[in-house]
Design a protein around this motif. Sequence first.
Motif, short mmCIF file in Angstrom:
data_model
loop_
_atom_site.label_atom_id
_atom_site.label_comp_id
_atom_site.label_asym_id
_atom_site.label_seq_id
_atom_site.Cartn_x
_atom_site.Cartn_y
_atom_site.Cartn_z
N ASN A 115 8.03 12.99 -1.68
CA ASN A 115 8.04 11.43 -1.98
C ASN A 115 9.35 10.63 -1.77
O ASN A 115 9.36 9.53 -1.17
CB ASN A 115 7.69 11.24 -3.72
N TYR A 116 10.21 11.47 -1.97
CA TYR A 116 11.60 10.70 -1.67
C TYR A 116 11.71 10.75 0.01
O TYR A 116 12.11 9.68 0.46
CB TYR A 116 12.83 11.78 -1.91
N GLU A 117 11.21 11.78 0.62
CA GLU A 117 11.28 11.68 1.97
C GLU A 117 10.46 10.65 2.49
O GLU A 117 10.78 9.88 3.79
CB GLU A 117 10.92 13.10 2.40
N PHE A 118 9.11 10.45 1.79
CA PHE A 118 8.51 9.57 2.36
C PHE A 118 8.76 7.96 2.35
O PHE A 118 8.64 7.19 3.19
CB PHE A 118 6.92 9.51 1.45
N ALA A 119 9.37 7.69 1.01
CA ALA A 119 10.11 6.54 1.13
C ALA A 119 11.31 6.16 1.97
O ALA A 119 11.37 5.34 2.55
CB ALA A 119 10.69 6.36 -0.46
N ASP A 136 0.86 -1.23 0.10
CA ASP A 136 -0.09 -0.02 0.02
C ASP A 136 0.85 1.24 0.16
O ASP A 136 0.42 2.33 -0.81
CB ASP A 136 -0.80 0.06 1.31
N ALA A 137 2.08 1.02 0.80
CA ALA A 137 2.79 2.59 0.84
C ALA A 137 3.54 2.72 -0.49
O ALA A 137 3.73 3.72 -0.99
CB ALA A 137 3.94 2.28 1.83
N PHE A 138 3.90 1.49 -1.34
CA PHE A 138 4.71 1.59 -2.56
C PHE A 138 3.65 2.07 -3.53
O PHE A 138 3.85 2.83 -4.22
CB PHE A 138 5.08 0.19 -2.96
N GLU A 139 2.23 1.77 -3.54
CA GLU A 139 1.13 2.28 -4.38
C GLU A 139 0.97 3.85 -4.07
O GLU A 139 0.86 4.52 -5.13
CB GLU A 139 0.22 1.26 -4.21
N GLU A 140 1.24 4.14 -2.90
CA GLU A 140 1.23 5.56 -2.65
C GLU A 140 2.28 6.56 -3.37
O GLU A 140 2.06 7.41 -4.11
CB GLU A 140 1.01 6.01 -1.42
N TYR A 141 3.54 5.89 -3.07
CA TYR A 141 4.69 6.31 -3.78
C TYR A 141 4.63 6.23 -5.36
O TYR A 141 4.81 7.44 -5.96
CB TYR A 141 5.72 5.39 -3.27
N ALA A 142 4.18 5.36 -5.85
CA ALA A 142 3.83 5.38 -7.30
C ALA A 142 2.82 6.30 -7.90
O ALA A 142 3.05 6.98 -8.78
CB ALA A 142 3.41 3.73 -7.59
#
Length: 109
Positions: free
Chosen positions: A78-82, A16-22
Amino acid sequence: MITCFIRYEIDPFRVDAFEEYARNWGQAIPRCGADLIGYFAPHEGSATTAYGLYNIENLAAYEAYCARLRDDPLGRSNYEFAKRERFILHEDRMFLRLASTPHAPLMKP
Protein backbone atom coordinates in the motif's frame (compact mmCIF):
# COMPACT_ATOMS: atom_id res chain seq x y z
CA MET A 1 -5.04 6.06 24.55
CA ILE A 2 -4.15 8.49 21.75
CA THR A 3 -5.77 9.07 18.37
CA CYS A 4 -3.69 9.46 15.25
CA PHE A 5 -5.44 12.01 13.03
CA ILE A 6 -4.19 12.13 9.43
CA ARG A 7 -5.24 14.87 7.04
CA TYR A 8 -4.56 14.17 3.39
CA GLU A 9 -4.56 16.53 0.47
CA ILE A 10 -5.38 14.32 -2.50
CA ASP A 11 -5.66 14.70 -6.25
CA PRO A 12 -9.38 15.41 -6.84
CA PHE A 13 -9.28 13.26 -9.98
CA ARG A 14 -7.89 10.27 -8.07
CA VAL A 15 -10.43 9.83 -5.27
CA ASP A 16 -10.92 6.25 -6.49
CA ALA A 17 -7.23 5.54 -5.86
CA PHE A 18 -7.46 7.03 -2.36
CA GLU A 19 -10.49 4.83 -1.64
CA GLU A 20 -8.53 1.73 -2.68
CA TYR A 21 -5.69 2.88 -0.42
CA ALA A 22 -8.17 3.34 2.44
CA ARG A 23 -9.69 -0.13 1.94
CA ASN A 24 -6.22 -1.66 2.09
CA TRP A 25 -5.46 0.13 5.37
CA GLY A 26 -8.81 -1.15 6.62
CA GLN A 27 -7.27 -4.62 6.60
CA ALA A 28 -3.63 -3.88 7.47
CA ILE A 29 -4.01 -1.37 10.32
CA PRO A 30 -6.08 -3.58 12.66
CA ARG A 31 -3.91 -6.61 11.86
CA CYS A 32 -0.80 -4.64 12.88
CA GLY A 33 -2.20 -3.49 16.22
CA ALA A 34 -4.10 -0.21 15.97
CA ASP A 35 -7.83 0.34 16.45
CA LEU A 36 -8.97 1.80 13.13
CA ILE A 37 -11.76 4.36 13.39
CA GLY A 38 -11.87 4.86 9.64
CA TYR A 39 -10.71 6.54 6.49
CA PHE A 40 -12.89 9.28 5.03
CA ALA A 41 -12.89 10.34 1.38
CA PRO A 42 -14.35 13.55 -0.05
CA HIS A 43 -18.08 13.47 -0.65
CA GLU A 44 -19.32 17.04 -0.73
CA GLY A 45 -17.51 20.31 -0.26
CA SER A 46 -13.76 20.03 -0.69
CA ALA A 47 -12.78 17.44 -3.28
CA THR A 48 -9.17 17.44 -2.12
CA THR A 49 -9.35 16.72 1.63
CA ALA A 50 -9.51 13.23 3.13
CA TYR A 51 -8.88 11.85 6.62
CA GLY A 52 -7.69 8.74 8.41
CA LEU A 53 -8.14 8.09 12.14
CA TYR A 54 -7.08 5.32 14.46
CA ASN A 55 -6.46 4.81 18.15
CA ILE A 56 -3.35 3.36 19.69
CA GLU A 57 -2.23 2.93 23.29
CA ASN A 58 0.69 5.40 23.33
CA LEU A 59 3.63 6.64 21.26
CA ALA A 60 5.78 3.62 22.16
CA ALA A 61 3.01 1.32 20.90
CA TYR A 62 2.81 3.51 17.79
CA GLU A 63 6.51 2.93 17.03
CA ALA A 64 6.09 -0.86 17.34
CA TYR A 65 2.92 -0.69 15.22
CA CYS A 66 4.78 1.23 12.47
CA ALA A 67 7.48 -1.45 12.36
CA ARG A 68 4.83 -4.18 12.01
CA LEU A 69 3.06 -2.18 9.30
CA ARG A 70 6.30 -1.80 7.32
CA ASP A 71 6.82 -5.57 7.50
CA ASP A 72 3.21 -6.42 6.63
CA PRO A 73 2.87 -7.47 2.94
CA LEU A 74 -0.30 -5.43 2.40
CA GLY A 75 1.09 -2.46 4.33
CA ARG A 76 4.27 -2.49 2.27
CA SER A 77 2.39 -2.80 -1.03
CA ASN A 78 0.00 0.00 0.00
CA TYR A 79 2.91 2.36 0.71
CA GLU A 80 4.32 1.48 -2.72
CA PHE A 81 0.90 1.95 -4.37
CA ALA A 82 0.61 5.50 -2.98
CA LYS A 83 4.18 6.31 -3.96
CA ARG A 84 3.74 4.97 -7.51
CA GLU A 85 0.30 6.47 -8.18
CA ARG A 86 0.99 9.85 -6.51
CA PHE A 87 -2.64 10.58 -5.57
CA ILE A 88 -1.60 11.89 -2.13
CA LEU A 89 -0.27 15.41 -2.58
CA HIS A 90 0.34 16.20 1.10
CA GLU A 91 -0.14 14.46 4.43
CA ASP A 92 -0.29 15.88 7.97
CA ARG A 93 -0.28 13.59 10.97
CA MET A 94 -1.00 14.57 14.56
CA PHE A 95 -1.67 12.73 17.78
CA LEU A 96 -4.58 13.75 19.96
CA ARG A 97 -5.85 12.69 23.35
CA LEU A 98 -9.50 12.69 24.36
CA ALA A 99 -10.17 15.81 26.41
CA SER A 100 -13.90 15.35 27.02
CA THR A 101 -15.69 12.55 28.78
CA PRO A 102 -18.29 10.46 27.01
CA HIS A 103 -21.70 12.06 27.24
CA ALA A 104 -25.29 11.05 26.78
CA PRO A 105 -27.15 12.21 23.69
CA LEU A 106 -29.20 15.35 24.08
CA MET A 107 -32.82 14.71 24.89
CA LYS A 108 -35.40 16.66 22.95
CA PRO A 109 -37.89 18.57 25.13
